[in-house]
Write a protein that holds these residues in place. Sequence first.
Motif, short mmCIF file in Angstrom:
data_model
loop_
_atom_site.label_atom_id
_atom_site.label_comp_id
_atom_site.label_asym_id
_atom_site.label_seq_id
_atom_site.Cartn_x
_atom_site.Cartn_y
_atom_site.Cartn_z
N ARG A 38 0.84 -1.19 0.00
CA ARG A 38 0.00 0.00 0.00
C ARG A 38 0.88 1.25 0.00
NH1 ARG A 38 -1.38 3.37 4.01
NH2 ARG A 38 -3.34 4.50 3.85
N PRO A 39 0.66 2.16 -0.94
CA PRO A 39 1.47 3.39 -0.96
C PRO A 39 0.97 4.39 0.08
CG PRO A 39 -0.10 3.40 -2.76
CD PRO A 39 -0.26 2.07 -2.06
N GLY A 40 1.83 5.30 0.43
CA GLY A 40 1.44 6.39 1.32
C GLY A 40 1.69 6.10 2.79
N ASP A 41 1.34 7.09 3.60
CA ASP A 41 1.52 6.99 5.04
C ASP A 41 0.43 6.13 5.66
OD1 ASP A 41 3.73 8.67 4.93
OD2 ASP A 41 2.50 10.48 5.14
N PRO A 42 0.71 5.57 6.85
CA PRO A 42 -0.34 4.79 7.52
C PRO A 42 -1.47 5.72 7.99
CG PRO A 42 1.61 4.98 8.92
CD PRO A 42 1.96 5.58 7.59
N PRO A 43 -2.67 5.18 8.16
CA PRO A 43 -3.77 6.00 8.66
C PRO A 43 -3.50 6.48 10.08
CG PRO A 43 -4.55 3.83 7.96
CD PRO A 43 -3.07 3.82 7.88
N GLN A 44 -4.32 7.39 10.54
CA GLN A 44 -4.20 7.90 11.90
C GLN A 44 -4.53 6.77 12.87
OE1 GLN A 44 -6.61 11.34 12.61
NE2 GLN A 44 -6.06 11.47 14.76
N TRP A 45 -3.81 6.68 13.98
CA TRP A 45 -4.02 5.65 15.00
C TRP A 45 -5.40 5.85 15.63
CZ3 TRP A 45 -2.02 1.20 16.45
CH2 TRP A 45 -2.27 0.69 17.73
N PRO A 46 -6.30 4.85 15.58
CA PRO A 46 -7.68 5.05 16.04
C PRO A 46 -7.93 4.80 17.53
CG PRO A 46 -7.50 2.93 15.00
CD PRO A 46 -6.15 3.58 14.89
N LEU A 47 -6.96 4.26 18.25
CA LEU A 47 -7.17 3.93 19.66
C LEU A 47 -6.58 5.02 20.55
CD1 LEU A 47 -6.24 0.13 19.47
CD2 LEU A 47 -8.51 1.17 19.31
N THR A 48 -6.56 4.76 21.86
CA THR A 48 -5.94 5.71 22.79
C THR A 48 -4.45 5.79 22.49
OG1 THR A 48 -5.62 3.93 24.39
CG2 THR A 48 -7.65 5.22 24.58
N THR A 49 -3.72 6.51 23.28
CA THR A 49 -2.31 6.78 23.00
C THR A 49 -1.56 5.54 22.52
OG1 THR A 49 -1.75 6.40 25.30
CG2 THR A 49 -2.17 8.67 24.65
N VAL A 50 -0.65 5.76 21.60
CA VAL A 50 0.09 4.67 20.96
C VAL A 50 1.51 4.62 21.52
CG1 VAL A 50 0.76 6.14 19.01
CG2 VAL A 50 0.74 3.68 18.73
N SER A 51 1.99 3.41 21.82
CA SER A 51 3.36 3.24 22.29
C SER A 51 4.31 3.25 21.08
CB SER A 51 3.51 1.92 23.05
OG SER A 51 3.44 0.82 22.17
N ASP A 52 5.59 3.36 21.36
CA ASP A 52 6.58 3.36 20.28
C ASP A 52 6.54 2.04 19.51
OD1 ASP A 52 7.41 5.89 20.92
OD2 ASP A 52 9.13 5.22 22.13
N ARG A 53 6.45 0.91 20.22
CA ARG A 53 6.41 -0.39 19.55
C ARG A 53 5.15 -0.55 18.72
NH1 ARG A 53 8.50 -3.89 16.45
NH2 ARG A 53 7.76 -5.99 16.74
N GLU A 54 4.01 -0.10 19.25
CA GLU A 54 2.76 -0.17 18.50
C GLU A 54 2.86 0.65 17.21
OE1 GLU A 54 -0.49 -0.82 22.12
OE2 GLU A 54 -0.01 1.20 21.42
N TRP A 55 3.44 1.83 17.31
CA TRP A 55 3.57 2.67 16.10
C TRP A 55 4.48 2.02 15.08
CZ3 TRP A 55 0.74 6.00 13.80
CH2 TRP A 55 1.25 6.67 12.69
N GLU A 56 5.54 1.38 15.55
CA GLU A 56 6.47 0.69 14.66
C GLU A 56 5.75 -0.44 13.90
OE1 GLU A 56 10.29 -1.88 15.75
OE2 GLU A 56 10.29 0.08 16.73
N LEU A 57 4.99 -1.25 14.63
CA LEU A 57 4.21 -2.33 14.00
C LEU A 57 3.16 -1.76 13.06
CD1 LEU A 57 3.68 -4.65 17.10
CD2 LEU A 57 4.99 -5.22 15.05
N TRP A 58 2.47 -0.73 13.50
CA TRP A 58 1.40 -0.09 12.73
C TRP A 58 1.93 0.39 11.37
CZ3 TRP A 58 -3.73 0.52 12.83
CH2 TRP A 58 -4.31 1.63 12.22
N ALA A 59 3.03 1.14 11.41
CA ALA A 59 3.60 1.68 10.18
C ALA A 59 4.08 0.55 9.26
CB ALA A 59 4.76 2.62 10.51
N ASP A 60 4.67 -0.48 9.85
CA ASP A 60 5.17 -1.61 9.05
C ASP A 60 4.03 -2.37 8.39
OD1 ASP A 60 7.29 -3.32 8.13
OD2 ASP A 60 6.62 -4.79 9.61
N LEU A 61 2.97 -2.66 9.13
CA LEU A 61 1.85 -3.41 8.57
C LEU A 61 1.12 -2.65 7.46
CD1 LEU A 61 0.28 -5.14 11.72
CD2 LEU A 61 1.55 -6.20 9.85
N TRP A 62 1.03 -1.34 7.57
CA TRP A 62 0.32 -0.56 6.55
C TRP A 62 1.11 -0.40 5.26
CZ3 TRP A 62 -4.65 0.26 6.11
CH2 TRP A 62 -5.45 0.11 7.24
N GLU A 63 2.32 -0.95 5.22
CA GLU A 63 3.09 -0.98 3.97
C GLU A 63 2.93 -2.32 3.25
OE1 GLU A 63 7.12 -0.19 5.08
OE2 GLU A 63 6.74 1.94 5.48
#
Length: 159
Positions: A38-63
């Motif tokens: 998938r091209p582009g940036d990941p969507p905005q995180w929809p849950l409560t505050t995101v940890s560093d590890r969660e953001w890392e996984l989130w960005a990786d999965l959305w690619e």
Amino acid sequence: MTRGGARAASGPAPDPNALRRNRPSDKAGWRTLPTEGRPGDPPQWPLTTVSDREWELWADLWESPQAVMWDELGQTLEVALAVRTLAEAELPDARIDIKKMVRPYLDSLGLTVQGMLRNRWKIAPATEQDAGGTELRPAAPLRPGPRNRLKVVRDDEGT
């Protein structure tokens, strides 16, 4: 405990290479996902505050190639819940029930082989480019077919 009857994940997963293709369940067809993801940036995180590890996984999965379908199907929340569960399951003192939740999430999002088959998704074959920038064909199969193993043998007299 439930008894008898079909369940959502019961039986063998669909096979895109099956010989019989006239099943009613095949009407939906298979979806080929782009290798580049998938091209582009990941969507905005929809849950409560995101940890560093969660953001890392989130960005990786959305690619990933599967993210094309998540975007199309509006599965942002499901992916976020899977990411949060996976990040929690990675911790050394994670509860066993949290670890058991990861596999169904990965299956439902098509991140496992079985999940890809059940969702009827396949990833397009990767093509390589040589140094000159021209596209090369996908690699040939490792095992030749039966016709390639046969060769013509002629006797010395040409008969």
